[in-house]
Design an enzyme around this catalytic site. Structure first.
Site, short mmCIF file in Angstrom:
data_model
loop_
_atom_site.label_atom_id
_atom_site.label_comp_id
_atom_site.label_asym_id
_atom_site.label_seq_id
_atom_site.Cartn_x
_atom_site.Cartn_y
_atom_site.Cartn_z
N LYS A 231 88.35 42.49 64.88
CA LYS A 231 87.20 43.38 64.90
C LYS A 231 87.45 44.64 64.09
O LYS A 231 86.59 45.11 63.36
CB LYS A 231 86.86 43.76 66.36
N SER A 232 88.64 45.17 64.20
CA SER A 232 88.91 46.42 63.49
C SER A 232 88.86 46.22 61.98
O SER A 232 88.33 47.04 61.25
CB SER A 232 90.27 46.98 63.90
#
Length: 297
Positions: A231-232
């Site tokens: 996600k990051s």
């Protein structure tokens, strides 16, 4: 003989942050498919989950899309303003006995792998969810333009799925089906991470007597070990001030001929060349490594 409806596609971002590369691939792919068919391309903001939304993200995403050359062919829809339509559809399902209140918690369904087939005896909560009553033996099959024939046994693999959450928020599955119908969407082009959701949406379309659009699911972007980007990393924004590198990288993810865009310096010229050269048959089924895409940026 009835003429087929004119092509109408859409891009539906969630305002959880800046426009990132995965979203750009989905936007570019859906925009290209619509333009290739001489159809319309709409934008719908999926702002159904306020706790996950970032203030100002929707407006920033829309500005970024414009900088990349993606202008919607109509007013921007926002799902946060569509509650009455979702309520009307839910009321129909409840009145017909096709949906029901569910007091089961996630922990109570853990022993069943989270799959709901019957309510836990005696379970009660002040804020029940509403689920679709999925029939036993429910097989849903459809043809995806990239992945071919997809079959899902919805009752066993998914179970009775949520239409309105226990916290009162509308579930994605209901909202997307109601809005695709309301906007007259004929073709859904989106990421392969939503391929598994499509049978649920088709079942809900049939239950509500709504038409089913055609589907095309685009490849996921992964790291060099084949893992979906975290996600990051996936949330790293693309640079709308310099759109060509990201557009070329997205073109590569879509499996298209990189030579078709070679030597083109301007955004509008690149987009025009992309429309002329776009070939959906080249879109890969499997995931695409980010490093391979960046080689052509």
């Amino acid at each position: 003989m009835d003429m087929p409806a004119p092509y109408r596609g859409r891009f539906a971002p969630s305002p959880t942050g800046a426009l990132h590369f995965g979203s750009l691939v989905a936007a570019f792919g859906s925009w290209l498919a619509a333009r290739r068919a001489d159809g319309e391309w709409l934008v719908r903001v999926e702002d159904l989950d306020p706790p996950r939304e970032v203030a100002g993200a929707a407006e920033a995403q829309l500005r970024a899309l414009a900088r990349f050359g993606f202008e919607a062919d109509g007013a921007i829809w926002r799902q946060s303003q569509r509650g009455e339509a979702y309520r009307a559809a839910l009321d129909r399902l409840l009145a017909d006995g096709l949906a029901f209140e569910c007091h089961c918690s996630r922990s109570e369904l853990a022993s069943e792998g989270g799959i709901h087939r019957q309510c836990i005896p005696g379970a009660h909560r002040p804020d029940p969810a509403i689920r679709l009553r999925v029939p036993d033996g429910c097989d849903i099959a459809f043809e995806d333009a990239v992945h071919g024939r997809i079959v899902q046994r919805v009752d066993r693999e998914v179970g009775d799925f949520v239409l309105r959450r226990a916290d009162g928020l509308w579930a994605y599955q209901l909202a997307v089906v109601v809005d695709d119908d309301a906007q007259g969407i004929t073709d859904v082009v989106r990421g392969a991470d939503l391929l598994d959701s499509t049978p649920r949406q088709i079942l809900l379309q049939r239950t509500l007597a709504l038409p089913t659009p055609r589907y095309l699911h685009l490849p996921l972007v992964v790291d060099d070990d084949g893992r979906k980007l975290s996600k990051s990393l996936a949330a790293l924004p693309v640079d709308p001030a310099d759109p060509l590198p990201a557009l070329r990288a997205a073109w590569t993810v879509l499996g298209q001929d990189t030579a078709a865009l070679g030597g083109i310096a301007g955004r509008d010229a690149l987009l025009a060349a992309a429309i002329a050269a776009f070939d959906p048959a080249r879109i890969p089924r499997g995931p695409v490594a980010m490093s391979a895409a960046l080689q052509h940026a």
